[in-house]
Scaffold this active site. Structure first.
Site, short mmCIF file in Angstrom:
data_model
loop_
_atom_site.label_atom_id
_atom_site.label_comp_id
_atom_site.label_asym_id
_atom_site.label_seq_id
_atom_site.Cartn_x
_atom_site.Cartn_y
_atom_site.Cartn_z
N CYS A 75 0.85 -1.18 0.00
CA CYS A 75 0.00 0.00 0.00
C CYS A 75 0.89 1.24 0.00
O CYS A 75 1.78 1.38 0.84
CB CYS A 75 -0.89 -0.03 1.24
N GLU A 76 0.65 2.12 -0.93
CA GLU A 76 1.49 3.33 -1.02
C GLU A 76 1.19 4.33 0.10
O GLU A 76 1.97 5.24 0.31
CB GLU A 76 1.36 3.98 -2.38
N HIS A 77 0.09 4.16 0.79
CA HIS A 77 -0.27 5.09 1.86
C HIS A 77 0.41 4.77 3.19
O HIS A 77 0.73 5.68 3.95
CB HIS A 77 -1.79 5.12 2.07
N HIS A 78 0.61 3.46 3.47
CA HIS A 78 1.16 3.06 4.76
C HIS A 78 2.38 2.16 4.65
O HIS A 78 2.98 1.81 5.66
CB HIS A 78 0.09 2.33 5.59
N GLN A 116 -4.95 -0.62 -4.79
CA GLN A 116 -5.65 -1.69 -5.48
C GLN A 116 -6.40 -1.18 -6.71
O GLN A 116 -6.42 -1.83 -7.75
CB GLN A 116 -6.61 -2.39 -4.52
N HIS A 144 -6.20 -5.96 3.06
CA HIS A 144 -5.21 -4.91 3.28
C HIS A 144 -4.77 -4.89 4.74
O HIS A 144 -5.60 -4.74 5.64
CB HIS A 144 -5.81 -3.54 2.91
N CYS A 146 -3.24 -2.61 6.23
CA CYS A 146 -3.50 -1.30 6.85
C CYS A 146 -4.90 -1.24 7.45
O CYS A 146 -5.16 -0.45 8.36
CB CYS A 146 -3.27 -0.16 5.86
#
Length: 184
Positions: A75-78, A116, A144, A146
């Site tokens: 995940c590019e956010h976390h 995703q 996920h 996250c």
């Protein structure tokens, strides 16, 4: 990829969370993480063009479905993993890809910081662009970390995304047939 920068950053994180980077169990962690990132982010700057360029001539253009292609991504956010299965349906245009090439296509786009929704679109677009398919339908279902480990903490939650292109976006009967085949 700059592994020395990754190692330095990991050392800073170890220190920032209050750990001792010289503790026995952590001494080689920066190098291990740098090596892991080389592998799990190996899709950066890559496309599926080389994988889908190898194709085989066919006489008819019947629907092709490959199901349950396992993948994992970050995940590019976390920078936490998400993983699951990709199901691909496409209508050839005189040529089909080798089945392993569909799995390699998934891998290329999954091996980078990703979301995703984009992963789903990139796979569908690659089938249209590099294979020249008449239509593509991609279904991705994933869990996920996250969502599991932090924040809302809801393990087992599954996210489903789809992308339809070409004839599989416009021909509802064909699209429904592809969905039926994916869900068998």
């Amino acid at each position: 990829m700059d592994t020395k920068k990754i190692e330095a950053a990991v050392k800073m994180i170890i220190e920032a969370v209050g750990e001792d980077e010289n503790r026995e169990g952590l001494q080689e962690t920066p190098e291990r993480i740098a090596k892991m990132y080389e592998e799990i982010f190996s899709g950066l700057g890559q496309t599926a063009e080389e994988h889908l360029a190898k194709s085989f001539e066919i006489v008819d253009n019947n629907l092709v479905v490959e199901k349950d292609i396992f993948f994992h991504s970050m995940c590019e956010h976390h920078f936490l993993p998400f993983y699951g299965k990709v199901h691909i349906a496409y209508v050839p245009n005189g040529r089909v890809a080798g089945l392993s090439k569909l799995a390699r296509t998934v891998e290329v786009y999954a091996k980078k910081p990703q979301i995703q929704e984009r992963l789903t679109v990139e796979i569908a677009d690659a089938l249209m662009t590099y294979l020249g398919a008449q239509g593509a339908l991609v279904w991705v279902e994933a869990e996920h970390m996250c969502m599991n480990m932090r924040g809302v903490r809801k393990p087992g939650t599954e996210t489903v995304t789809t992308a339809a292109r070409g004839i599989l976006a416009t021909d509802k009967d064909l699209k429904n047939e592809a969905y039926r085949m994916m869900n068998r």
